[in-house]
Design an enzyme around this catalytic site. Structure first.
Site, PDB file in Angstrom:
ATOM      1  N   GLY A 285       0.834  -1.210   0.000  1.00 46.17           N
ATOM      2  CA  GLY A 285       0.000   0.000   0.000  1.00 46.17           C
ATOM      3  C   GLY A 285       0.860   1.248   0.000  1.00 46.17           C
ATOM      4  O   GLY A 285       0.632   2.179   0.776  1.00 46.17           O
TER       5      GLY A 285
ATOM      6  N   ARG B 102      -2.011   0.665  -8.092  1.00 44.62           N
ATOM      7  CA  ARG B 102      -1.997   1.763  -9.069  1.00 44.62           C
ATOM      8  C   ARG B 102      -0.574   1.991  -9.593  1.00 44.62           C
ATOM      9  O   ARG B 102       0.247   2.624  -8.942  1.00 44.62           O
ATOM     10  CB  ARG B 102      -2.569   3.034  -8.435  1.00 44.62           C
ATOM     11  CG  ARG B 102      -4.095   2.954  -8.261  1.00 44.62           C
ATOM     12  CD  ARG B 102      -4.624   4.084  -7.436  1.00 44.62           C
ATOM     13  NE  ARG B 102      -4.213   4.013  -6.040  1.00 44.62           N
ATOM     14  CZ  ARG B 102      -4.504   4.929  -5.123  1.00 44.62           C
ATOM     15  NH1 ARG B 102      -5.203   5.989  -5.465  1.00 44.62           N
ATOM     16  NH2 ARG B 102      -4.096   4.797  -3.878  1.00 44.62           N
TER      17      ARG B 102
ATOM     18  N   TYR C 111     -15.247  -3.326   9.230  1.00 42.89           N
ATOM     19  CA  TYR C 111     -13.904  -2.730   9.266  1.00 42.89           C
ATOM     20  C   TYR C 111     -13.281  -2.960  10.647  1.00 42.89           C
ATOM     21  O   TYR C 111     -12.124  -3.388  10.756  1.00 42.89           O
ATOM     22  CB  TYR C 111     -13.956  -1.228   8.937  1.00 42.89           C
ATOM     23  CG  TYR C 111     -12.589  -0.574   9.009  1.00 42.89           C
ATOM     24  CD1 TYR C 111     -11.594  -0.882   8.078  1.00 42.89           C
ATOM     25  CD2 TYR C 111     -12.275   0.337  10.022  1.00 42.89           C
ATOM     26  CE1 TYR C 111     -10.325  -0.309   8.157  1.00 42.89           C
ATOM     27  CE2 TYR C 111     -11.011   0.919  10.103  1.00 42.89           C
ATOM     28  CZ  TYR C 111     -10.038   0.593   9.167  1.00 42.89           C
ATOM     29  OH  TYR C 111      -8.778   1.155   9.252  1.00 42.89           O
TER      30      TYR C 111
ATOM     31  N   GLY D 126      -5.385   6.547  15.019  1.00 41.89           N
ATOM     32  CA  GLY D 126      -6.740   7.114  15.005  1.00 41.89           C
ATOM     33  C   GLY D 126      -6.930   7.798  13.665  1.00 41.89           C
ATOM     34  O   GLY D 126      -6.545   7.246  12.632  1.00 41.89           O
TER      35      GLY D 126
ATOM     36  N   VAL E 153      -6.306   9.738  10.550  1.00 46.53           N
ATOM     37  CA  VAL E 153      -5.192  10.245   9.744  1.00 46.53           C
ATOM     38  C   VAL E 153      -5.788  10.710   8.424  1.00 46.53           C
ATOM     39  O   VAL E 153      -6.479   9.925   7.754  1.00 46.53           O
ATOM     40  CB  VAL E 153      -4.156   9.135   9.440  1.00 46.53           C
ATOM     41  CG1 VAL E 153      -2.884   9.738   8.856  1.00 46.53           C
ATOM     42  CG2 VAL E 153      -3.850   8.293  10.672  1.00 46.53           C
TER      43      VAL E 153
HETATM   44  N1  LIG Z   1      -6.361   6.998   7.647  1.00 47.41           N
HETATM   45  C1  LIG Z   1      -6.812   6.580   8.825  1.00 47.41           C
HETATM   46  O1  LIG Z   1      -7.524   7.302   9.531  1.00 47.41           O
HETATM   47  C2  LIG Z   1      -6.431   5.238   9.323  1.00 47.41           C
HETATM   48  C3  LIG Z   1      -5.853   4.285   8.502  1.00 47.41           C
HETATM   49  N2  LIG Z   1      -5.542   3.048   9.021  1.00 47.41           N
HETATM   50  C4  LIG Z   1      -4.953   2.017   8.180  1.00 47.41           C
HETATM   51  O2  LIG Z   1      -3.776   2.503   7.576  1.00 47.41           O
HETATM   52  C5  LIG Z   1      -3.508   1.759   6.392  1.00 47.41           C
HETATM   53  C6  LIG Z   1      -3.163   2.730   5.263  1.00 47.41           C
HETATM   54  O3  LIG Z   1      -4.293   3.534   4.987  1.00 47.41           O
HETATM   55  P1  LIG Z   1      -4.185   5.073   4.581  1.00 47.41           P
HETATM   56  O4  LIG Z   1      -2.813   5.424   4.214  1.00 47.41           O
HETATM   57  O5  LIG Z   1      -4.870   5.848   5.636  1.00 47.41           O
HETATM   58  O6  LIG Z   1      -5.161   5.084   3.324  1.00 47.41           O
HETATM   59  P2  LIG Z   1      -4.886   5.269   1.763  1.00 47.41           P
HETATM   60  O7  LIG Z   1      -6.186   4.964   1.093  1.00 47.41           O
HETATM   61  O8  LIG Z   1      -4.262   6.599   1.486  1.00 47.41           O
HETATM   62  O9  LIG Z   1      -3.829   4.131   1.421  1.00 47.41           O
HETATM   63  C7  LIG Z   1      -4.177   2.775   1.335  1.00 47.41           C
HETATM   64  C8  LIG Z   1      -3.109   2.044   0.562  1.00 47.41           C
HETATM   65  O10 LIG Z   1      -3.469   0.651   0.526  1.00 47.41           O
HETATM   66  C9  LIG Z   1      -3.351   0.189  -0.809  1.00 47.41           C
HETATM   67  N3  LIG Z   1      -4.276  -0.904  -1.072  1.00 47.41           N
HETATM   68  C10 LIG Z   1      -5.606  -0.939  -0.836  1.00 47.41           C
HETATM   69  N4  LIG Z   1      -6.115  -2.107  -1.261  1.00 47.41           N
HETATM   70  C11 LIG Z   1      -5.070  -2.829  -1.772  1.00 47.41           C
HETATM   71  C12 LIG Z   1      -4.952  -4.090  -2.375  1.00 47.41           C
HETATM   72  N5  LIG Z   1      -6.022  -4.896  -2.539  1.00 47.41           N
HETATM   73  N6  LIG Z   1      -3.737  -4.521  -2.787  1.00 47.41           N
HETATM   74  C13 LIG Z   1      -2.643  -3.735  -2.640  1.00 47.41           C
HETATM   75  N7  LIG Z   1      -2.696  -2.506  -2.073  1.00 47.41           N
HETATM   76  C14 LIG Z   1      -3.900  -2.067  -1.656  1.00 47.41           C
HETATM   77  C15 LIG Z   1      -3.645   1.417  -1.672  1.00 47.41           C
HETATM   78  O11 LIG Z   1      -2.986   1.280  -2.925  1.00 47.41           O
HETATM   79  P3  LIG Z   1      -3.680   0.955  -4.327  1.00 47.41           P
HETATM   80  O12 LIG Z   1      -5.060   1.554  -4.301  1.00 47.41           O
HETATM   81  O13 LIG Z   1      -2.766   1.592  -5.327  1.00 47.41           O
HETATM   82  O14 LIG Z   1      -3.677  -0.514  -4.413  1.00 47.41           O
HETATM   83  C16 LIG Z   1      -2.982   2.518  -0.874  1.00 47.41           C
HETATM   84  O15 LIG Z   1      -1.626   2.606  -1.206  1.00 47.41           O
HETATM   85  C17 LIG Z   1      -4.738   0.904   6.140  1.00 47.41           C
HETATM   86  O16 LIG Z   1      -4.467  -0.412   6.586  1.00 47.41           O
HETATM   87  C18 LIG Z   1      -5.804   1.562   7.017  1.00 47.41           C
HETATM   88  O17 LIG Z   1      -6.791   0.645   7.404  1.00 47.41           O
HETATM   89  C19 LIG Z   1      -5.738   2.755  10.336  1.00 47.41           C
HETATM   90  C20 LIG Z   1      -6.305   3.673  11.161  1.00 47.41           C
HETATM   91  C21 LIG Z   1      -6.694   4.968  10.740  1.00 47.41           C
HETATM   92  C1  LIG Z   2     -12.036   6.046  13.855  1.00 49.10           C
HETATM   93  C2  LIG Z   2     -10.701   6.197  13.263  1.00 49.10           C
HETATM   94  O1  LIG Z   2      -9.901   6.893  13.798  1.00 49.10           O
HETATM   95  C3  LIG Z   2     -10.315   5.465  12.035  1.00 49.10           C
HETATM   96  N1  LIG Z   2      -9.749   6.342  11.089  1.00 49.10           N
HETATM   97  C4  LIG Z   2     -11.510   4.779  11.485  1.00 49.10           C
HETATM   98  O2  LIG Z   2     -12.350   5.433  10.839  1.00 49.10           O
HETATM   99  O3  LIG Z   2     -11.654   3.603  11.789  1.00 49.10           O
END
Ligand SMILES: NC(=O)C1=CN([C@@H]2O[C@H](COP(=O)(O)OP(=O)(O)OC[C@H]3O[C@@H](n4cnc5c(N)ncnc54)[C@H](OP(=O)(O)O)[C@@H]3O)[C@@H](O)[C@H]2O)C=CC1
Ligand SMILES: CC(=O)[C@H](N)C(=O)O
Length: 252
Positions: free
Chosen positions: A9, A35, A153, A184, A186
């Site tokens: 990711g 992507r 989720y 939390g 982000v």
């Molecule tokens: N943002 C938030 O508030 C929070 C995020 N998280 C976790 O952090 C992690 C990163 O998320 P975040 O950076 O916020 O979100 P983004 O959507 O910005 O990034 C998600 C990344 O995951 C990749 N991805 C999604 N599905 C797939 C797949 N099937 N195969 C390969 N790559 C995949 C996407 O790449 P592509 O689409 O190019 O495949 C992208 O690079 C996740 O696990 C999310 O659950 C946890 C808590 C809070």
């Molecule tokens: C509640 C959170 O902080 C998290 N980004 C989510 O939506 O699960």
């Protein structure tokens, strides 16, 4: 010889921020995402800026056969992975259990749980062979508590929490460190993906508070990875100052 980090990711958000920070620290990188264009842009930028080597893997972590092929056919020197960041993940929808979309459920379970397992199954064996390595699992506050309509989720991130603890036990004899980073709110593409491209709804999630940014999480990961060899940080929960729980938020 430079160390190697494999980041799933890596095309946006937390994964891309980790790629930047680890490249700045001189790590060579294996960056994985679906992507291709974004992966190419990130890779080229980092190679030019930090003179590191970057291997791109355009893959979907849900497709175990293709993922395995792409990982197992990497040149041998690229299998010396020091740090695996299991970051690829997403949320889709925010509906009560009786109205949830089954395809969204499958996508979340297949990506957040099974994709993380498929990747770990392969890379942990490379680490075991070298008796060293550090696996970082990106969980969530949603893996520590549940919130209304977060059902599936939250379940996937509770599974990540359980797997993080199990992995630490299973990999203990091999000297491999395992850490969960649980953010939390982000501000990344996370909410845009959850609300299927509805930018207005995504923006509203962060109204009236200062959310974390991806770099905040990357810096925490770097802190964890850069501890001395005898120190492992098992679990870290990181929130914006304005967020107390998944849903209790101090909005101005
Ligand atoms: N943002 C938030 O508030 C929070 C995020 N998280 C976790 O952090 C992690 C990163 O998320 P975040 O950076 O916020 O979100 P983004 O959507 O910005 O990034 C998600 C990344 O995951 C990749 N991805 C999604 N599905 C797939 C797949 N099937 N195969 C390969 N790559 C995949 C996407 O790449 P592509 O689409 O190019 O495949 C992208 O690079 C996740 O696990 C999310 O659950 C946890 C808590 C809070
Ligand atoms: C509640 C959170 O902080 C998290 N980004 C989510 O939506 O699960």
């Amino acid at each position: 010889m430079s160390k190697i980090a494999l980041i799933t990711g890596a095309t946006s958000g937390i994964g891309a921020a980790c790629a930047h920070l680890f490249a700045a620290q001189g790590y060579n990188l294996i960056l994985l995402g679906r992507r291709e264009q974004l992966l190419t842009e990130v890779s080229k930028h980092l190679e030019d800026k930090y003179a590191v080597e970057v291997k791109k893997i355009v893959a979907d972590v849900r497709d175990n056969e293709d993922l395995s092929y792409r990982l197992e056919t990497l040149p041998q020197q690229w299998k010396k992975v020091d740090v695996l960041i299991n970051n690829a993940g997403l949320s889709q929808g925010l509906d009560p259990i009786d109205k949830g979309n089954i395809d969204d459920w499958d996508t979340m379970i297949d990506t957040n749980v099974k994709g993380l397992l498929y990747t770990t199954r392969i890379v942990s064996n490379w680490m075991i062979a070298r008796k060293s390595g550090h696996i970082i699992n990106i969980g969530s506050i949603a893996g520590k508590e549940v919130y209304p309509n977060g059902n599936v989720y939250c379940a996937t991130k509770h599974a990540v929490d359980a797997l993080n603890k199990s992995m630490r036990i299973d990999l203990l004899p091999h000297g491999i460190k395992v850490t969960a980073i649980n953010p939390g709110m982000v501000e990344t593409e996370f909410s845009k993906v959850r609300f299927k491209g509805d930018e207005g709804r995504a923006k509203k999630v962060y109204d009236g508070l200062e959310p974390l940014v991806a770099k905040d999480i990357a810096e925490a990961i770097w802190f964890v990875v850069s501890r001395p060899a005898h120190v492992n940080i098992n679990d870290m929960l990181i929130m914006p100052t304005a967020q107390a729980t998944g849903t209790i938020i101090n909005r101005k």
